[in-house]
Design an enzyme around this catalytic site. Structure first.
Site, PDB file in Angstrom:
ATOM      1  N   GLY A  99       2.035  -3.192   0.471  1.00 43.41           N
ATOM      2  CA  GLY A  99       3.437  -3.330   0.086  1.00 43.41           C
ATOM      3  C   GLY A  99       3.796  -2.516  -1.141  1.00 43.41           C
ATOM      4  O   GLY A  99       4.979  -2.306  -1.426  1.00 43.41           O
ATOM      5  N   ARG A 100       2.777  -2.127  -1.875  1.00 39.71           N
ATOM      6  CA  ARG A 100       3.044  -1.299  -3.066  1.00 39.71           C
ATOM      7  C   ARG A 100       1.896  -0.341  -3.344  1.00 39.71           C
ATOM      8  O   ARG A 100       1.858   0.295  -4.399  1.00 39.71           O
ATOM      9  CB  ARG A 100       3.312  -2.179  -4.276  1.00 39.71           C
ATOM     10  CG  ARG A 100       2.224  -3.219  -4.534  1.00 39.71           C
ATOM     11  CD  ARG A 100       2.508  -3.953  -5.805  1.00 39.71           C
ATOM     12  NE  ARG A 100       1.686  -5.157  -5.913  1.00 39.71           N
ATOM     13  CZ  ARG A 100       1.644  -5.903  -6.990  1.00 39.71           C
ATOM     14  NH1 ARG A 100       2.369  -5.575  -8.045  1.00 39.71           N
ATOM     15  NH2 ARG A 100       0.892  -6.979  -7.033  1.00 39.71           N
ATOM     16  N   ASP A 131       9.248  -5.275  -4.570  1.00 43.13           N
ATOM     17  CA  ASP A 131       9.924  -4.059  -5.044  1.00 43.13           C
ATOM     18  C   ASP A 131       9.013  -2.838  -5.030  1.00 43.13           C
ATOM     19  O   ASP A 131       9.402  -1.762  -5.490  1.00 43.13           O
ATOM     20  CB  ASP A 131      10.473  -4.288  -6.462  1.00 43.13           C
ATOM     21  CG  ASP A 131       9.376  -4.686  -7.450  1.00 43.13           C
ATOM     22  OD1 ASP A 131       8.195  -4.687  -7.062  1.00 43.13           O
ATOM     23  OD2 ASP A 131       9.703  -4.987  -8.605  1.00 43.13           O
ATOM     24  N   ASP A 258      -6.688 -11.083   3.194  1.00 37.03           N
ATOM     25  CA  ASP A 258      -6.201  -9.715   2.994  1.00 37.03           C
ATOM     26  C   ASP A 258      -6.728  -9.147   1.673  1.00 37.03           C
ATOM     27  O   ASP A 258      -6.525  -7.971   1.387  1.00 37.03           O
ATOM     28  CB  ASP A 258      -4.670  -9.668   3.034  1.00 37.03           C
ATOM     29  CG  ASP A 258      -4.027 -10.666   2.088  1.00 37.03           C
ATOM     30  OD1 ASP A 258      -4.274 -11.879   2.246  1.00 37.03           O
ATOM     31  OD2 ASP A 258      -3.297 -10.247   1.186  1.00 37.03           O
ATOM     32  N   ASN A 259      -7.393  -9.963   0.879  1.00 33.40           N
ATOM     33  CA  ASN A 259      -7.976  -9.480  -0.373  1.00 33.40           C
ATOM     34  C   ASN A 259      -9.497  -9.433  -0.304  1.00 33.40           C
ATOM     35  O   ASN A 259     -10.170  -9.380  -1.328  1.00 33.40           O
ATOM     36  CB  ASN A 259      -7.536 -10.379  -1.542  1.00 33.40           C
ATOM     37  CG  ASN A 259      -6.060 -10.228  -1.859  1.00 33.40           C
ATOM     38  OD1 ASN A 259      -5.448  -9.214  -1.510  1.00 33.40           O
ATOM     39  ND2 ASN A 259      -5.481 -11.216  -2.503  1.00 33.40           N
TER      40      ASN A 259
END
Ligand code: AMP
Ligand code: MG
Length: 496
Positions: A99-100, A131, A258-259
């Site tokens: 996402g980033r 964001d 996911d980590n």
């Protein structure tokens, strides 16, 4: 440095390969990072830079700052974000993805190629409500902790550098943007496999597993059931990594699938913590109200996560029995590694009956007295076989219940005598097993607050201390101190 000619290279000439980009388009989205206004250099790690043949002083140049902020794309780089899914806090979360984070490609190095990834480089199709940015605070925490863990000898992704910008970023309060450049042979996660399993896409599942095996587990390529071997080895590596965490008191804070790295590397430093006043039930992540990822729970959760991976690999492995067999590797691998680490931490050369009880009693003592974890083991290394109460004082004073400590010390000394332990040799060996310096929250916080005021010297200094965690460094004694009173109010959460 150009590895062929030995000359300095410009950022534009970075010799990127793009192995993940060569996978079919379903695995990623090609995209450009979003530039940040007026990016500046904050810090670089020399040991990490050396892994890809770079010099920290090169990285400080504007050329590299631009490339490693995402303001300029090197000629050979094919930037992308990867798709993955995952279980968050035990619940299926569906599609997540980078996402980033934006991968620039792979750089060659003596230890093998490293995927170079910018974290906080702007919106991606996987940003969901986010964001696409990371704040200076969390970027510095990830940067410092990645390098601290590597110096502690714990498998981890690495951090090459951090850049910053005055761009305001909204979290609980307004902070500023930063980008951390992180490196790992691959950032493929357990959740990358779960993604295809949950969509019933066996072809993609196989392509991804074959990609991972070909590049990082080539020894299994010719096995009768390579996917079962893969699961067993990832399970062993995960178990050993978590034993390493427990032994230094590291708490990850968000062990979502996911980590979890397919290489068994500590991945995604968010609300992590190092144990201070010992409490096996300590929860380092303020967001984790139920304590799913408490210190003690890291061990069973690691196993649970491997199960989630096993479930995702099931269509490739064949039968549940075979997957179970592979997953059975977890407990023995964890037990053997922790046992080895605890023997080293206590300076014990051989393994004897009764050692388990000695370790158990030690953890009960630490728990009852909430003794500082790092200081306890470091000071234990100074214990003299024939020491008196005066000599024991620095160690003994970590315990409110001095009599309970004395009783355990008696047991420990008796055990040391069984192997004719030498004070001098044991001290040297224990100081190589028990770090003096770990990234305590207050140390990170102090350096962060200074950095937020534009002074990065505290970050540089702390990085230097953490790069040599086992050295005495008398000039840096202050960095080994227990947390000050104000640190009791520090809370770290998923906000990053
Ligand atoms: P984490 O728990 O930090 O590993 O993040 C879980 C998911 O949320 C991942 O898919 C991240 O990429 C995504 N994520 C976290 N923070 C942001 C952000 N500020 N913008 C976009 N995506 C984010
Ligand atoms: Mg993550």
């Amino acid at each position: 440095m150009n590895i062929c000619t030995g000359t300095a290279i410009t950022a534009d000439e970075l010799p990127f390969n793009n192995s993940f980009a060569e996978l079919p388009p379903a695995f990623h989205t090609r995209l450009m990072p979003t530039p940040l206004p007026a990016p500046t250099f904050i810090a670089a790690s020399a040991p990490a830079a050396a892994l890809v043949g770079l010099e920290p002083q090169d990285l400080a140049g504007q050329d590299f700052v631009d490339v490693f902020t995402g303001n300029k794309v090197a000629v050979r780089s094919q930037p992308l974000s990867a798709v993955y899914s995952g279980h968050q806090f035990g619940v299926w979360a569906g599609q997540l993805g980078d996402g980033r984070a934006i991968t620039l490609g792979d750089l060659p190095g003596e230890g093998g190629q490293m995927e170079i990834q910018l974290k906080g480089a702007g919106l991606t199709p996987y940003s969901r409500m986010g964001d696409g940015r990371a704040v200076l605070r969390s970027s510095l925490r990830e940067f410092l902790c990645s390098e601290a863990m590597a110096a502690l000898g714990i498998p981890t992704t690495r951090a090459l550098m951090v850049t910053g910008s005055h761009q305001p970023i909204m979290r609980e309060s307004v902070e500023t943007a930063a980008v951390v450049t992180r490196m790992a042979p691959t950032f493929v996660r357990f959740g990358s496999f779960e993604h295809w399993y949950h969509r019933g896409r066996q072809d993609e599942l196989r392509i991804l597993a074959d990609y991972v095996i070909k590049n990082w587990y080539p020894e299994f390529a010719g096995a009768a059931n390579p996917y079962k071997e893969l699961l067993a080895e990832v399970t062993r590596r995960t178990a050993r990594m978590i034993a390493g965490w427990q032994a230094v008191g590291f708490m990850h804070g968000v062990m979502n699938t996911d980590n979890m790295s397919i290489l068994g590397l500590t991945l995604d430093y968010g609300p992590f913590g190092f144990m201070e006043a010992f409490d096996a039930n300590h929860i380092c992540n303020h967001t984790d109200q139920g304590g799913r990822y408490s210190y003690a729970n890291q061990v069973p959760v690691g196993h649970w996560n491997c199960y989630a991976l096993g479930n995702a690999l099931l269509p490739l492995i064949g039968t549940p029995e075979e997957a179970e067999e592979a997953l059975d590797a977890y407990r023995p691998a964890f037990g053997a590694k922790l046992d080895e680490l605890l023997h080293a931490k206590l300076g014990l050369l051989d393994v004897r009956e009764g050692d388990e009880a000695l370790f158990d009693d030690m953890f009960k003592l630490l728990q009852a007295n909430h003794a500082d974890f790092t200081l306890f083991f470091r000071r234990l290394g100074e214990l003299k076989l024939d020491g008196d109460l005066g000599q024991d004082a620095p160690l003994r004073d970590l315990f409110l219940d001095r009599a309970a400590f004395d009783a355990w010390a008696l047991q420990y000394r008796a055990r040391l005598r069984l192997e004719n332990s030498s004070d001098e040799r044991r001290r040297a060996a224990m100081h190589r097993a028990n770090p003096k310096y770990v990234l305590r929250n207050y140390l990170a916080q102090t350096a962060i607050e200074q950095a937020q005021n534009g002074d990065y010297s505290g970050v540089h200094k702390l990085l230097g201390v953490l790069e040599r965690p086992f050295d005495d460094q008398p000039e840096n004694e202050a960095y080994a101190a227990m947390p000050p009173d104000w640190a009791a109010h520090l809370e770290v959460s998923c906000s990053s």
